[in-house]
Design a protein around this motif. Structure first.
Motif, mmCIF file in Angstrom:
data_model
loop_
_atom_site.group_PDB
_atom_site.id
_atom_site.type_symbol
_atom_site.label_atom_id
_atom_site.label_comp_id
_atom_site.label_asym_id
_atom_site.label_seq_id
_atom_site.Cartn_x
_atom_site.Cartn_y
_atom_site.Cartn_z
ATOM 1 N N ARG A 101 -3.718 -47.255 -40.226
ATOM 2 C CA ARG A 101 -4.996 -46.604 -39.905
ATOM 3 C C ARG A 101 -6.033 -46.911 -40.985
ATOM 4 O O ARG A 101 -7.187 -47.206 -40.694
ATOM 5 C CB ARG A 101 -4.804 -45.082 -39.809
ATOM 6 C CG ARG A 101 -4.037 -44.626 -38.588
ATOM 7 C CD ARG A 101 -4.183 -43.130 -38.396
ATOM 8 N NE ARG A 101 -3.590 -42.363 -39.493
ATOM 9 C CZ ARG A 101 -2.362 -41.832 -39.450
ATOM 10 N NH1 ARG A 101 -1.608 -41.972 -38.383
ATOM 11 N NH2 ARG A 101 -1.893 -41.151 -40.466
ATOM 12 N N ARG A 102 -5.587 -46.850 -42.249
ATOM 13 C CA ARG A 102 -6.504 -47.071 -43.372
ATOM 14 C C ARG A 102 -7.055 -48.498 -43.340
ATOM 15 O O ARG A 102 -8.255 -48.704 -43.436
ATOM 16 C CB ARG A 102 -5.759 -46.809 -44.691
ATOM 17 C CG ARG A 102 -6.666 -46.548 -45.871
ATOM 18 C CD ARG A 102 -5.867 -46.039 -47.076
ATOM 19 N NE ARG A 102 -4.733 -46.879 -47.393
ATOM 20 C CZ ARG A 102 -3.453 -46.476 -47.356
ATOM 21 N NH1 ARG A 102 -3.145 -45.242 -47.034
ATOM 22 N NH2 ARG A 102 -2.466 -47.308 -47.664
ATOM 23 N N ILE A 103 -6.167 -49.471 -43.172
ATOM 24 C CA ILE A 103 -6.594 -50.877 -43.188
ATOM 25 C C ILE A 103 -7.617 -51.139 -42.092
ATOM 26 O O ILE A 103 -8.666 -51.754 -42.329
ATOM 27 C CB ILE A 103 -5.371 -51.816 -43.008
ATOM 28 C CG1 ILE A 103 -4.450 -51.733 -44.230
ATOM 29 C CG2 ILE A 103 -5.818 -53.252 -42.771
ATOM 30 C CD1 ILE A 103 -3.075 -52.352 -44.014
ATOM 31 N N ARG B 90 -13.738 -40.298 -37.770
ATOM 32 C CA ARG B 90 -14.862 -40.913 -38.481
ATOM 33 C C ARG B 90 -16.120 -40.975 -37.625
ATOM 34 O O ARG B 90 -17.115 -41.586 -38.015
ATOM 35 C CB ARG B 90 -14.473 -42.333 -38.918
ATOM 36 C CG ARG B 90 -13.517 -42.332 -40.086
ATOM 37 C CD ARG B 90 -12.897 -43.703 -40.279
ATOM 38 N NE ARG B 90 -12.102 -43.696 -41.500
ATOM 39 C CZ ARG B 90 -12.448 -44.355 -42.600
ATOM 40 N NH1 ARG B 90 -13.541 -45.059 -42.636
ATOM 41 N NH2 ARG B 90 -11.682 -44.287 -43.660
ATOM 42 N N ALA C 248 -0.077 -44.404 -41.610
ATOM 43 C CA ALA C 248 -1.268 -44.080 -42.395
ATOM 44 C C ALA C 248 -1.887 -45.347 -42.971
ATOM 45 O O ALA C 248 -3.114 -45.512 -42.964
ATOM 46 C CB ALA C 248 -0.905 -43.092 -43.518
ATOM 47 N N ALA C 249 -1.042 -46.258 -43.447
ATOM 48 C CA ALA C 249 -1.548 -47.510 -44.022
ATOM 49 C C ALA C 249 -2.253 -48.345 -42.954
ATOM 50 O O ALA C 249 -3.316 -48.921 -43.204
ATOM 51 C CB ALA C 249 -0.402 -48.301 -44.644
ATOM 52 N N ALA D 202 -7.810 -41.592 -35.683
ATOM 53 C CA ALA D 202 -8.388 -41.879 -36.999
ATOM 54 C C ALA D 202 -9.849 -42.296 -36.864
ATOM 55 O O ALA D 202 -10.696 -41.906 -37.659
ATOM 56 C CB ALA D 202 -7.585 -42.969 -37.705
ATOM 57 N N HIS E 226 -2.465 -58.775 -43.189
ATOM 58 C CA HIS E 226 -2.287 -57.543 -43.946
ATOM 59 C C HIS E 226 -0.900 -56.986 -43.642
ATOM 60 O O HIS E 226 -0.298 -57.345 -42.632
ATOM 61 C CB HIS E 226 -3.314 -56.483 -43.538
ATOM 62 C CG HIS E 226 -4.726 -56.980 -43.514
ATOM 63 N ND1 HIS E 226 -5.634 -56.690 -44.498
ATOM 64 C CD2 HIS E 226 -5.382 -57.764 -42.617
ATOM 65 C CE1 HIS E 226 -6.790 -57.265 -44.203
ATOM 66 N NE2 HIS E 226 -6.659 -57.917 -43.057
ATOM 67 N N ARG F 19 -15.373 -50.104 -41.152
ATOM 68 C CA ARG F 19 -16.451 -49.564 -41.971
ATOM 69 C C ARG F 19 -17.174 -50.687 -42.724
ATOM 70 O O ARG F 19 -18.393 -50.777 -42.742
ATOM 71 C CB ARG F 19 -15.876 -48.557 -42.972
ATOM 72 C CG ARG F 19 -16.927 -47.679 -43.659
ATOM 73 C CD ARG F 19 -16.356 -46.942 -44.867
ATOM 74 N NE ARG F 19 -15.799 -47.834 -45.873
ATOM 75 C CZ ARG F 19 -16.520 -48.548 -46.738
ATOM 76 N NH1 ARG F 19 -17.834 -48.466 -46.742
ATOM 77 N NH2 ARG F 19 -15.929 -49.354 -47.610
ATOM 78 N N ALA G 9 1.166 -53.261 -43.263
ATOM 79 C CA ALA G 9 1.073 -51.797 -43.248
ATOM 80 C C ALA G 9 2.472 -51.209 -43.274
ATOM 81 O O ALA G 9 3.249 -51.399 -42.349
ATOM 82 C CB ALA G 9 0.330 -51.331 -41.999
ATOM 83 N N THR H 6 -9.487 -48.908 -40.107
ATOM 84 C CA THR H 6 -10.749 -48.153 -40.146
ATOM 85 C C THR H 6 -11.628 -48.630 -41.317
ATOM 86 O O THR H 6 -12.844 -48.681 -41.207
ATOM 87 C CB THR H 6 -10.513 -46.630 -40.266
ATOM 88 O OG1 THR H 6 -9.656 -46.372 -41.382
ATOM 89 C CG2 THR H 6 -9.889 -46.061 -39.014
ATOM 90 N N GLU H 7 -10.964 -49.013 -42.407
ATOM 91 C CA GLU H 7 -11.694 -49.518 -43.573
ATOM 92 C C GLU H 7 -12.408 -50.828 -43.220
ATOM 93 O O GLU H 7 -13.573 -51.041 -43.568
ATOM 94 C CB GLU H 7 -10.704 -49.720 -44.730
ATOM 95 C CG GLU H 7 -11.302 -50.198 -46.032
ATOM 96 C CD GLU H 7 -12.465 -49.332 -46.522
ATOM 97 O OE1 GLU H 7 -13.375 -49.885 -47.149
ATOM 98 O OE2 GLU H 7 -12.456 -48.095 -46.250
#
Lengths: 464, 167
Positions: free
Chosen positions: A91-93, A126, A88-89, A122, A82, A99, A84, A95-96
Motif C-alpha cells: 500500500r505504501r509503495i 487519502r 502495508a508495504a 488506502a 519494487h 502521490r 513489498a 500510494t506513495e
C-alpha cells in the motif's frame, strides 16, 4: 458490507439471503458447463495438468533463482521493480508513487493481489479512490463490497439487483428493458458508455498479473473486456502488483498454463486479449508481493498449494461455495483454495476454521488444473488446527468422550443401547433442530451388527 | 532485495529436494488446412473473415479515417484459437486495435502458425532481445459479468475482422 460479523454469522446471513444462493448456483452452473465443454476438446488435458504441476513445482523449488532472473530482466528492459514484504508495504509503495506523480485519476484493472492488500481503502483514506474498470469489479465497488469470486467478482448479484444499483448510482438513465434476456446486455453496454471517457485518459493505471516470465522480465495479463488494455495504455504510469508465486521460467511455459487457465476460469479456448508486457511501457512499476508467500515455501506440503493459478474452478464446483458464496469465507480468496490460502498467508484466528468448511468430497481436487490435492490439504490443515488447540471446548470434549467410550467395548455396548433409544426421542423433542431443520433425523438400525451376529450366525458370508 | 533472496533460500533449504526443470511444451498438431481452421476458430470467437486480392483493395474497403475503424496488421495468426498476434512499438500504437469500434487486421496466409506453443516460440526471441509489447486478440471484446451472460462489446471493439490478402 457482507463481510462483517464472525464466520458463523456470515454463513447464516448468506444462506438466509433471499436471492444469493440462487444467484451463486446459477452462475457457477453456467461456468462449469462451459468449462466442461472446452476441456472435453483437449484429449491431452491430463497431460497438460501434469506438466503445469511440474512447471510450478520447479519454479517454487528454485524461486530465488527465477525471482533474481525476473528482476534483472525486467530492469534491463526499463521497468522499475519494487518488493513489498507485506500488505502495508505494498500500500505504501503504490500510494506513495501516486502521490509523487500527482495522480488523482487512477484506473484499476481487475486484480486479486490489490484486493488482498486492500489497496482501494488506502487510496480512499487519502481522498481519492481508484476506478474499478472491470464490469464485475465496478459493480461490487458501487455496492461497497469486496469481490465474491476471484474470476467473476459480482457472481452473487442478479441482473435485477444490478439494474436497481445502476439506477440508484446514476450509471443508467431511462427505462430498463422488461425482457430479462435483454437486461444483461443493456446493463453491460450502459456501464461501458458511463465509464468511457474516464477510461480513455487517466494519470495512473494499476494492474495485477496472471504470470511473470523470468527469462524475459514479462508481465502477462489475460482479460476479455479490454479494460486492462485501456488501463495500461490510457495512462503514462503503470503499476503491476504481483505475488511472487506467479513466476514462470520461460515464455513458452505459457503454452502449458494458458489453455488450462482460460478453460478452467471461463470455459474459453483463449480470452479476447492476452498481453505480454516486457518493460515496453513509458513507466512501468512492478511491485513483487510476498505477504506470507515466502514463509509458505518452508513446508513442502504448503508449497504445493502455491501452484494455484487463480482460475476459480474449485469455487464453482464446491458444494459449500455454491451454497454460501464467497463473502462468507471472509477474505480475498474464497472457496476450497481460499480455505488453504487464508490460513497460510493471513493466518488470523478465524482463518484456521476455514478448512472445516468443506464436505471433503474432493471435487476441487478433481477439477484443479494444476493438480493441487486440495481436499487432502484441507484435511491436513484440520489436523493441524486440532493439534494447535484451535477448536472449541465442546468439540474437544466430545471427541475425548468418544475416544474413551470407543476404547471400552462394554461401555460402548451400553452407550449404543442408550443412544438407540434416546435418539428418536431427542429428535421428536426438537433437540436436534440444527440438524433436522434441513435433513431427516438419523434412524438407528433395529439391531446392531453384534446382535445380528449373535442371533443369526455367520450366514451373510455365503452371499455373493 | 538481497535479504529477500536470502529468506527464500533459507526456506527452500528447509524443504530440501529440487524438482527437475520440466520439458518444453510439445508442438501443436498441425491442421490439414491451417487457413480453414483459423477461419473456423475466428468465427467461433465472434470475429469476421474476409479475403482480398491485394492489400490496396483491403485498404480501400476500410478507410481508417472514419473514426470507426482501426486498420492494423497481424504479425502472426494462431490457427488453433483464431487469434491474431501483434507486437507494438509503443502503448499508443496499440490503441488502433482497442479504441475504435471496429478493428481490421490485414494478414497473409504465410503468418499462420498451428498453435500457442509455436507463436510463443517465435515471440520468445523478440522478448529475450529487449523491451517488447505484444497483444493477442481473439475476437471482439466481451463480458459475462452480469449473470454469466455473454455481452459484446465490453470496453474494446465490437467487431474484429481478419482480412486475408491473397497476393
Amino acid at each position: 458490507m457482507n463481510r462483517g460479523g464472525g464466520l458463523t454469522d456470515r454463513i447464516r446471513r448468506a444462506i438466509k439471503d433471499p436471492v444469493l444462493p440462487g444467484n451463486v448456483l446459477r452462475a457457477t452452473n453456467t461456468s462449469l458447463k462451459k468449462r466442461d465443454e472446452t476441456v472435453a476438446e483437449r484429449p491431452d488435458w491430463e497431460d497438460l495438468r501434469e506438466r503445469a504441476a511440474k512447471v510450478k513445482d520447479h519454479v517454487l523449488a528454485n524461486l530465488d533463482r527465477y525471482l533474481a532472473e525476473f528482476v534483472e530482466n525486467a530492469r534491463l528492459r526499463g521497468a522499475h521493480v519494487h518488493f513489498a514484504k507485506d500488505a502495508a508495504a505494498a500500500r505504501r509503495i503504490i500510494t506513495e508513487l501516486a502521490r509523487r506523480k500527482g495522480a488523482t485519476r487512477i484506473l484499476k484493472a481487475k486484480s486479486m493481489a490489490t484486493e488482498e492488500v486492500e489497496l482501494n481503502q488506502a487510496f480512499t483514506a487519502r481522498g481519492f479512490t481508484p476506478l474499478e474498470t472491470d464490469l464485475g469489479e465496478f459493480i461490487v465497488q458501487l455496492r461497497d463490497e469486496p469481490p465474491s469470486h476471484i474470476t467473476a467478482p459480482a457472481l452473487h448479484c442478479s441482473a435485477e439487483q444490478i439494474r436497481d444499483l445502476f439506477a440508484r448510482e446514476g450509471v443508467t438513465d431511462g427505462r430498463a428493458p422488461t425482457d430479462r434476456r435483454e437486461l444483461a446486455t443493456w446493463l453491460s453496454l450502459s456501464a461501458r458508455a458511463h465509464l468511457r471517457d474516464r477510461l480513455l485518459e487517466a494519470d495512473l493505471g494499476i494492474t495485477g498479473a496472471n504470470f511473470l516470465v523470468a527469462e524475459t522480465g514479462t508481465v502477462a495479463l489475460i482479460e476479455n473486456e479490454g479494460n486492462i488494455r485501456l488501463t495500461v495504455t490510457s495512462t503514462p504510469v503503470t503499476v503491476s502488483l504481483v505475488g511472487i508465486d506467479k513466476l514462470l521460467p520461460k515464455l513458452t511455459d505459457l503454452a502449458t498454463m494458458l489453455p488450462l487457465l482460460t478453460r478452467s476460469a471461463t470455459g474459453q479456448r483463449m480470452t479476447s486479449y492476452f498481453q505480454l508486457i516486457s518493460g515496453a511501457l513509458d513507466e512501468h512499476h512492478i511491485v513483487l508481493l510476498d505477504n506470507g508467500r515466502i514463509d509458505a515455501l518452508r513446508d513442502p506440503e504448503n508449497r504445493e498449494i502455491l501452484r494455484c493459478i487463480r482460475c476459480g474452478a474449485c469455487m464453482n464446483v464446491c458444494p459449500v461455495y455454491r451454497t454460501v458464496g464467497g463473502h462468507a469465507y471472509g477474505w480475498t480468496y474464497p472457496g476450497p483454495i481460499g480455505s488453504l490460502l487464508s490460513p497460510l498467508w493471513r493466518g488470523r484466528g478465524e482463518d484456521h476454521q476455514l478448512p472445516f468448511l468443506s464436505s471433503l468430497c474432493g471435487a476441487c481436487t478433481d477439477i484443479c488444473p494444476v493438480k493441487i490435492p486440495i481436499h487432502e490439504h484441507l484435511l491436513r490443515m484440520r489436523r493441524e488446527a486440532v493439534s494447535a488447540g484451535r477448536r472449541g471446548i465442546p468439540e474437544r470434549l466430545a471427541f475425548r468422550i468418544f475416544r474413551y467410550v470407543m476404547q471400552r467395548p462394554g461401555l460402548y455396548r451400553r452407550a449404543a443401547r442408550i443412544t438407540k433409544r434416546l435418539l428418536p426421542a431427542a429428535a421428536r423433542a426438537g433437540l436436534l433442530r440444527r440438524w433436522t431443520d434441513t435433513r431427516a433425523a438419523p434412524q438407528p438400525a433395529p439391531r446392531s451388527f453384534k446382535e445380528m451376529w449373535r442371533e443369526d450366525g455367520p450366514r451373510f458370508s455365503k452371499d455373493p | 532485495m538481497d535479504r529477500v533472496f536470502q529468506r527464500i533460500r533459507e526456506n527452500l533449504a528447509v524443504a530440501g529436494t529440487k524438482s527437475p526443470p520440466p520439458p518444453p511444451p510439445p508442438p501443436s498438431p498441425v491442421p490439414e488446412d491451417p487457413v480453414a481452421t483459423f477461419r473456423f476458430r475466428l468465427e467461433q470467437a465472434g470475429g469476421r473473415w474476409l479475403e482480398f486480392a491485394t492489400e490496396a483493395a483491403a485498404r480501400a474497403a476500410f478507410p481508417d479515417d472514419d473514426g470507426e475503424t482501426g486498420v492494423d496488421r497481424a504479425d502472426l495468426l494462431i490457427a488453433d484459437t483464431g487469434t491474431v498476434v501483434r507486437t507494438y512499438a509503443t502503448r499508443e500504437e496499440s490503441r488502433v486495435s482497442l479504441v475504435p469500434p471496429r478493428t481490421v487486421f490485414l494478414a497473409t496466409a504465410a503468418t499462420i502458425v498451428a498453435g500457442l506453443p509455436e507463436a510463443l516460440w517465435r515471440l520468445a526471441e523478440l522478448h529475450r532481445a529487449g523491451p517488447a509489447y505484444t497483444v493477442f486478440v481473439t475476437g471482439p471484446s466481451r463480458t459475462a459479468d452480469v449473470e454469466k451472460q455473454l455481452v459484446i462489446p465490453a470496453h474494446g471493439p465490437r467487431e474484429v475482422i481478419v482480412a486475408l490478402v491473397l497476393e
